[in-house]
Design a protein around this motif. Structure first.
Motif, PDB file in Angstrom:
ATOM      1  N   CYS A 164       0.845  -1.214   0.000  1.00  0.00           N
ATOM      2  CA  CYS A 164       0.000   0.000   0.000  1.00  0.00           C
ATOM      3  C   CYS A 164       0.870   1.251   0.000  1.00  0.00           C
ATOM      4  CB  CYS A 164      -0.928   0.007   1.205  1.00  0.00           C
ATOM      5  SG  CYS A 164      -2.124  -1.332   1.173  1.00  0.00           S
ATOM      6  N   SER A 165       1.998   1.185   0.689  1.00  0.00           N
ATOM      7  CA  SER A 165       2.893   2.337   0.719  1.00  0.00           C
ATOM      8  C   SER A 165       3.464   2.598  -0.684  1.00  0.00           C
ATOM      9  CB  SER A 165       4.015   2.089   1.729  1.00  0.00           C
ATOM     10  OG  SER A 165       4.927   3.148   1.701  1.00  0.00           O
ATOM     11  N   ASP A 169       2.489   6.047  -3.720  1.00  0.00           N
ATOM     12  CA  ASP A 169       3.337   6.909  -4.556  1.00  0.00           C
ATOM     13  C   ASP A 169       2.653   7.311  -5.861  1.00  0.00           C
ATOM     14  OD1 ASP A 169       5.483   7.089  -2.867  1.00  0.00           O
ATOM     15  OD2 ASP A 169       6.476   5.299  -3.669  1.00  0.00           O
ATOM     16  N   ILE A 170       1.596   6.608  -6.235  1.00  0.00           N
ATOM     17  CA  ILE A 170       0.901   6.954  -7.492  1.00  0.00           C
ATOM     18  C   ILE A 170       0.265   8.343  -7.317  1.00  0.00           C
ATOM     19  CG2 ILE A 170      -0.969   6.289  -9.069  1.00  0.00           C
ATOM     20  CD1 ILE A 170      -0.457   3.358  -8.205  1.00  0.00           C
ATOM     21  N   VAL A 180      -8.481  -4.027   7.715  1.00  0.00           N
ATOM     22  CA  VAL A 180      -7.499  -5.025   8.169  1.00  0.00           C
ATOM     23  C   VAL A 180      -7.341  -4.876   9.680  1.00  0.00           C
ATOM     24  CG1 VAL A 180      -6.232  -4.923   5.966  1.00  0.00           C
ATOM     25  CG2 VAL A 180      -5.601  -3.359   7.824  1.00  0.00           C
ATOM     26  N   PRO A 181      -6.656  -5.802  10.340  1.00  0.00           N
ATOM     27  CA  PRO A 181      -6.416  -5.646  11.781  1.00  0.00           C
ATOM     28  C   PRO A 181      -5.630  -4.365  12.099  1.00  0.00           C
ATOM     29  CG  PRO A 181      -5.935  -7.890  11.069  1.00  0.00           C
ATOM     30  CD  PRO A 181      -6.165  -7.076   9.817  1.00  0.00           C
ATOM     31  N   ARG A 182      -5.851  -3.841  13.304  1.00  0.00           N
ATOM     32  CA  ARG A 182      -5.283  -2.544  13.690  1.00  0.00           C
ATOM     33  C   ARG A 182      -3.757  -2.455  13.498  1.00  0.00           C
ATOM     34  NH1 ARG A 182      -4.941   1.435  18.208  1.00  0.00           N
ATOM     35  NH2 ARG A 182      -6.024   3.238  17.359  1.00  0.00           N
ATOM     36  N   PRO A 183      -2.984  -3.470  13.882  1.00  0.00           N
ATOM     37  CA  PRO A 183      -1.534  -3.322  13.705  1.00  0.00           C
ATOM     38  C   PRO A 183      -1.153  -3.031  12.248  1.00  0.00           C
ATOM     39  CG  PRO A 183      -2.019  -5.229  15.073  1.00  0.00           C
ATOM     40  CD  PRO A 183      -3.343  -4.718  14.569  1.00  0.00           C
ATOM     41  N   MET A 184      -1.910  -3.591  11.294  1.00  0.00           N
ATOM     42  CA  MET A 184      -1.580  -3.354   9.879  1.00  0.00           C
ATOM     43  C   MET A 184      -1.880  -1.916   9.469  1.00  0.00           C
ATOM     44  SD  MET A 184      -2.824  -6.815   7.930  1.00  0.00           S
ATOM     45  CE  MET A 184      -2.366  -6.341   6.278  1.00  0.00           C
ATOM     46  N   TYR A 185      -3.037  -1.387   9.898  1.00  0.00           N
ATOM     47  CA  TYR A 185      -3.315  -0.008   9.446  1.00  0.00           C
ATOM     48  C   TYR A 185      -2.494   1.025  10.210  1.00  0.00           C
ATOM     49  CZ  TYR A 185      -7.268   0.541  12.914  1.00  0.00           C
ATOM     50  OH  TYR A 185      -8.067   0.627  14.023  1.00  0.00           O
ATOM     51  N   LEU A 191       4.021   4.349   7.704  1.00  0.00           N
ATOM     52  CA  LEU A 191       4.809   4.279   6.463  1.00  0.00           C
ATOM     53  C   LEU A 191       4.400   5.317   5.422  1.00  0.00           C
ATOM     54  CD1 LEU A 191       4.801   0.413   5.728  1.00  0.00           C
ATOM     55  CD2 LEU A 191       6.788   1.808   6.334  1.00  0.00           C
ATOM     56  N   ALA A 192       3.103   5.582   5.330  1.00  0.00           N
ATOM     57  CA  ALA A 192       2.629   6.364   4.164  1.00  0.00           C
ATOM     58  C   ALA A 192       1.607   7.445   4.516  1.00  0.00           C
ATOM     59  CB  ALA A 192       2.004   5.397   3.150  1.00  0.00           C
ATOM     60  N   GLY A 193       1.433   7.691   5.816  1.00  0.00           N
ATOM     61  CA  GLY A 193       0.423   8.675   6.241  1.00  0.00           C
ATOM     62  C   GLY A 193       0.641  10.074   5.675  1.00  0.00           C
ATOM     63  N   ASP A 194       1.847  10.335   5.185  1.00  0.00           N
ATOM     64  CA  ASP A 194       2.106  11.661   4.593  1.00  0.00           C
ATOM     65  C   ASP A 194       1.707  11.697   3.118  1.00  0.00           C
ATOM     66  OD1 ASP A 194       4.060   9.780   3.978  1.00  0.00           O
ATOM     67  OD2 ASP A 194       5.607  11.300   3.659  1.00  0.00           O
ATOM     68  N   ARG A 195       1.434  10.518   2.532  1.00  0.00           N
ATOM     69  CA  ARG A 195       1.125  10.476   1.087  1.00  0.00           C
ATOM     70  C   ARG A 195      -0.289  10.007   0.782  1.00  0.00           C
ATOM     71  NH1 ARG A 195       4.708   6.296  -0.403  1.00  0.00           N
ATOM     72  NH2 ARG A 195       5.161   6.120   1.810  1.00  0.00           N
ATOM     73  N   ILE A 196      -0.940   9.423   1.782  1.00  0.00           N
ATOM     74  CA  ILE A 196      -2.257   8.838   1.532  1.00  0.00           C
ATOM     75  C   ILE A 196      -3.069   8.936   2.825  1.00  0.00           C
ATOM     76  CG2 ILE A 196      -1.531   6.491   2.184  1.00  0.00           C
ATOM     77  CD1 ILE A 196      -3.133   5.360  -0.071  1.00  0.00           C
ATOM     78  N   LEU A 197      -4.368   9.207   2.690  1.00  0.00           N
ATOM     79  CA  LEU A 197      -5.231   9.253   3.871  1.00  0.00           C
ATOM     80  C   LEU A 197      -5.639   7.825   4.209  1.00  0.00           C
ATOM     81  CD1 LEU A 197      -7.437  12.272   2.745  1.00  0.00           C
ATOM     82  CD2 LEU A 197      -5.754  12.289   4.600  1.00  0.00           C
TER      83      LEU A 197
END
Ligand SMILES: N[C@@H](CC=O)C(=O)O
Length: 319
Positions: A164-165, A169-170, A180-185, A191-197
């Motif tokens: 997903c990270s 980048d797209i 998905v389970p909480r640890p995954m999100y 990892l990617a909270g600055d690029r995707i909501l």
């Protein structure tokens, strides 16, 4: 569209906020789409419940039993019904990628705010990540509209936070509903909270996700309009309290909804989520309507049990 491909991420971060619900699609007795009922629901959901955005004709909306023309028409209907008062995110999911692209172009043309594309069922277990990168890049390449991803167990696999990270980048991938389970999100947010909501389906976890993960967006399914009424907007209230930093009060309001959650959950036959939610809508005075085959309708006994639980759950209906 109010943005172009280059500004899709910035636009979504500035405007994709609050509570978004997945619209159920009401069908009449003859199983045609009940457009008037849909419009009445949308008016109530926006005017009374202050819902910020809507998934249209997704899994909740029974896209799988609608023709391509009906799906396209539903996008037009939703844009017209929302009339700029709430945002739209059109479900373009399909096993056939040409259909996804055709729907995505239509969404763009009729003035949708965003689209969502579910992770497809893959009929093999090799090179999945490479295939999914190719899948989303190909779709994103064909349109400018902001795309939300949805990874959920129905696909038969879950996309990893690392994949997903990479997808984040797209250029016009703006959000993900990550069921998905909480640890995954939590991982993906890091990892990617600055690029995707990043968002997830669980209503019970929404408040903690605002507080602990700094989330601004809740891509929900039907709870925003099933556990609230014109006179009882506790979900909206606890969300606004949390955004304002009044966490203790927000938690108390959230917890007060436990009997409503339990009534909904305990009476829902596992194989009939759509008909159960639609019956609950009918009880609320919204337009629920029928489900299309092969989905199953509730039995009279299931309706009776749901009605009893609904009446006792403490949701305030009248003034
Ligand atoms: N719950 C939504 C999620 C989005 O795609 C749906 O009904 O499809």
């Amino acid at each position: 569209m109010k943005y172009d491909k280059k500004t899709a991420k910035a636009h979504s971060r500035a405007t994709m906020k609050g509570i978004w619900a997945a619209a159920l699609m009401p069908f009449k007795d003859d199983l045609s789409v009940d457009e008037d009922g849909f419009r009445r629901n949308v008016d109530h959901w926006i005017g009374d419940l202050k819902i910020d955005g809507f998934f249209i004709t997704g899994k909740q909306g029974e896209f799988f039993s609608m023709s391509l023309d009906e799906r396209k028409r539903s996008f037009e209907l939703a844009v017209d019904a929302c009339a700029g008062r709430a945002q739209t995110i059109m479900s373009c999911s399909d096993q056939n990628m040409d259909v996804v692209i055709e729907l995505a172009k239509h969404a763009e043309k009729v003035g949708a705010d965003y689209i969502v594309v579910h992770a497809p069922v893959l009929h093999f277990f090799k090179a999945q990540d490479e295939t999914l990168l190719n899948y989303y890049r190909t779709i994103a390449d064909k349109v400018d509209i902001g795309i939300a991803l949805w990874s959920h167990p129905d696909s038969g696999y879950l996309m990893s936070p690392q994949l997903c990270s990479q997808l984040a980048d797209i250029e016009n991938v703006v959000a993900i509903k990550y069921s998905v389970p909480r640890p995954m999100y939590k991982d993906l947010t890091r990892l990617a909270g600055d690029r995707i909501l990043v968002s997830t389906a669980s209503e019970e976890e929404w408040l903690d996700n605002i507080v602990e993960l700094g989330w601004q967006l809740y891509l929900c399914s039907s709870p925003p309009y099933l556990i609230q009424t014109k006179n009882d907007t506790r979900m909206r209230q606890y969300t606004d309290l949390a955004f304002a930093g009044d966490i203790d009060k927000a938690r108390a309001v959230r917890d007060s909804l436990d009997p409503v959650r339990a009534a909904l959950k305990d009476t829902r036959p596992a194989e009939k989520p759509h008909s159960h939610q639609k019956y609950w809508q009918d009880l609320l005075g919204q337009t629920g309507g029928r489900v299309r085959p092969p989905l199953l309708e509730l039995t009279e006994e299931e309706k009776r049990a749901t009605r009893v639980a609904f009446e006792a759950c403490g949701l305030k209906i009248a003034d």
